[in-house]
Each structure stands twice: as C-alpha cells, then as structure tokens.
Design a protein around this motif. Sequence first.
Motif, short mmCIF file in Angstrom:
data_model
loop_
_atom_site.label_atom_id
_atom_site.label_comp_id
_atom_site.label_asym_id
_atom_site.label_seq_id
_atom_site.Cartn_x
_atom_site.Cartn_y
_atom_site.Cartn_z
N VAL A 222 64.28 43.05 46.51
CA VAL A 222 64.20 41.99 46.37
C VAL A 222 64.15 41.13 44.95
N ILE A 223 63.68 40.02 44.64
CA ILE A 223 63.75 39.22 43.62
C ILE A 223 62.07 39.09 43.62
N VAL A 224 62.23 39.64 42.42
CA VAL A 224 60.38 39.59 41.39
C VAL A 224 60.60 38.22 40.04
N ASP A 225 59.99 38.42 39.92
CA ASP A 225 59.43 37.19 38.12
C ASP A 225 58.49 37.60 37.42
N ARG A 226 57.97 38.90 38.24
CA ARG A 226 56.60 39.46 37.35
C ARG A 226 55.24 39.88 36.64
N SER A 227 55.60 38.22 37.58
CA SER A 227 53.87 37.06 37.64
C SER A 227 52.99 37.36 39.03
N PHE A 228 52.24 37.34 38.40
CA PHE A 228 50.80 37.39 39.50
C PHE A 228 50.24 35.71 40.05
N PRO A 229 50.15 35.17 41.17
CA PRO A 229 50.04 34.48 41.61
C PRO A 229 48.51 34.24 41.14
N ALA A 230 47.69 33.36 41.63
CA ALA A 230 46.36 33.57 41.02
C ALA A 230 45.63 33.81 42.45
N PRO A 231 44.37 34.10 42.41
CA PRO A 231 44.14 34.19 44.40
C PRO A 231 43.31 33.35 44.33
N PRO A 232 42.86 32.76 45.62
CA PRO A 232 41.92 32.10 46.19
C PRO A 232 40.94 32.25 45.68
N PRO A 233 40.03 30.93 45.43
CA PRO A 233 37.99 31.40 44.81
C PRO A 233 37.54 32.22 46.17
N ALA A 234 37.12 33.20 45.60
CA ALA A 234 35.84 34.27 46.17
C ALA A 234 34.70 33.46 46.49
#
Length: 263
Positions: A222-234
Amino acid sequence: MKFAVAWVDPGLDADAVTPWPADASETATLAVGFHAGPGLLRWLAQARIGSLLLVARPTHHRALGYVANVVTGARREVLVATRTTSSGAVAALTHGVLLAGLDADPSTKIAVFDAMMAAPWSGAWLRSVTAVDRPAPRMRQYLRSLIPGGPRFLVLNGPEPAIHAAGAPVPGAPTRGDLLVACDDPEVPEPLTAAFPGLQVVRLPVPAPIKPIYGSHGYEFVIVDRSFPAPPPAGMACRVCGQPRYHRACPFCHVVSPRSDLQ
C-alpha cells in the motif's frame, strides 16, 4: 481507553491474535483468526481498548460478523464497528496504525478510516495471475503466468483495478510517500519497487497469507502519504451511544436516525 483496528482473516490459525506490526503497548492493530474470540477478548482487556474496528475482505463477511458478535456479546462496554475492503490487510492495518496518532473520538476515526480506504493505492506483487478474478487478467497475462520463471505481475486493487507487468513504472502512480510492503524476504523485490519510483520503501511483516486470495505466492503493498483526510461534517450525536453521526446508521449500535439528524 484506546481505539483498535483488527483484521479478520480465515487464512490465519483459527485462534490467532497477533499484534501488528509491533507490541500492543505501542500500537493497537492486530490480525485475528475466525475463532479468535476468547483470545481477542483477553487482548482487549489487557490493552485497555474502548472501541474496536473489525475489518475483513468482502468474501469473509461471515467471519467478520461472527467475531463482532462474540466481542459485543461478551464486552458490551466496548464499541464495535465493522468494515469490509478489497484493498487487503496491509492497507487496512497500516491506516489503523496511522489512526493511533489522531486525537479524535471513535466515530470520527472511523469516518477518517473510511476516507483513507476509499481508493488507496494498494495491491499485490504476484508470481501468477491465473487465479485472480478481479481485476480479470488478459489472456496474454494468463498465458505468461504459465511460463516457469516468467515475468511477475502487479495487481492493483485501487484506485483503478488493473494488472500490470512488474518492473516498469505504473502510469499515474504517486511519486511521493511511502511504499509499504508486507514481505518475508530479506529485500523487497526490485520489480515491485521499480513500479513506484521515488517512494520510500518500507518492509513490513506479513499480517495474513495472500495465496488463498490470489492463488499465488506474492506480497501485498500500500502507498501512504501520512496525512489525514478531513471527515465529513458530523450531525447530531447518536441517540443510543452518543457518538457523532457521519452517516444515518451509527457504526457502533447500527441505529438509523432521521435524515434531519445529519443536517
């Protein structure tokens, strides 16, 4: 209390409970077998786990549900959610390790996990593709698989499923990030690393056998870039467990709330 991610795989010993890739005191990711309930329950207590995400391949959904039922029946205080993915154990567990560094509630972590696993660059380096059904090999690839010592293959599960000849750069592949390979050889095969030039290569232990899945010896990556995508609005909190709501059905208690709760 910690958040954990466990990969459920019938290809493992039935009662296997194996922290991956390090000791449970450092990470809360592990690979478990189909009948790992008793051992998994002991691990959850020792590691002080308050929420658990169980992940498996779509074809293993029955095993996934069985393990989830065992945990929820014996440890009602532990929030348990399930997901299926075709991206494989390395992708699921790697993103589980990354989630350990995210300061958020369990529901938000699962929303972020869903975003990271939506279409990761993941797949397997294989000796043969004669038993691969998705993506289906072309006839020439099938026939080349029959040649002893012939070329190897790169099977991409995503973002666009395809089979490539190993050894040449994959069109459109990321040029920055880490290429994580579950490999039990001393070195990652050069034809695999050549497919993704410019990436930092990291060799990891194998969490689960892949031959039952692909019908061939090989290595998942797997390729990862160590960043977190923003979750959708809760939306509003779940009316049963109190967790933030990102979808109509709560991932833990499965209660479906009105659409107005997500507005």
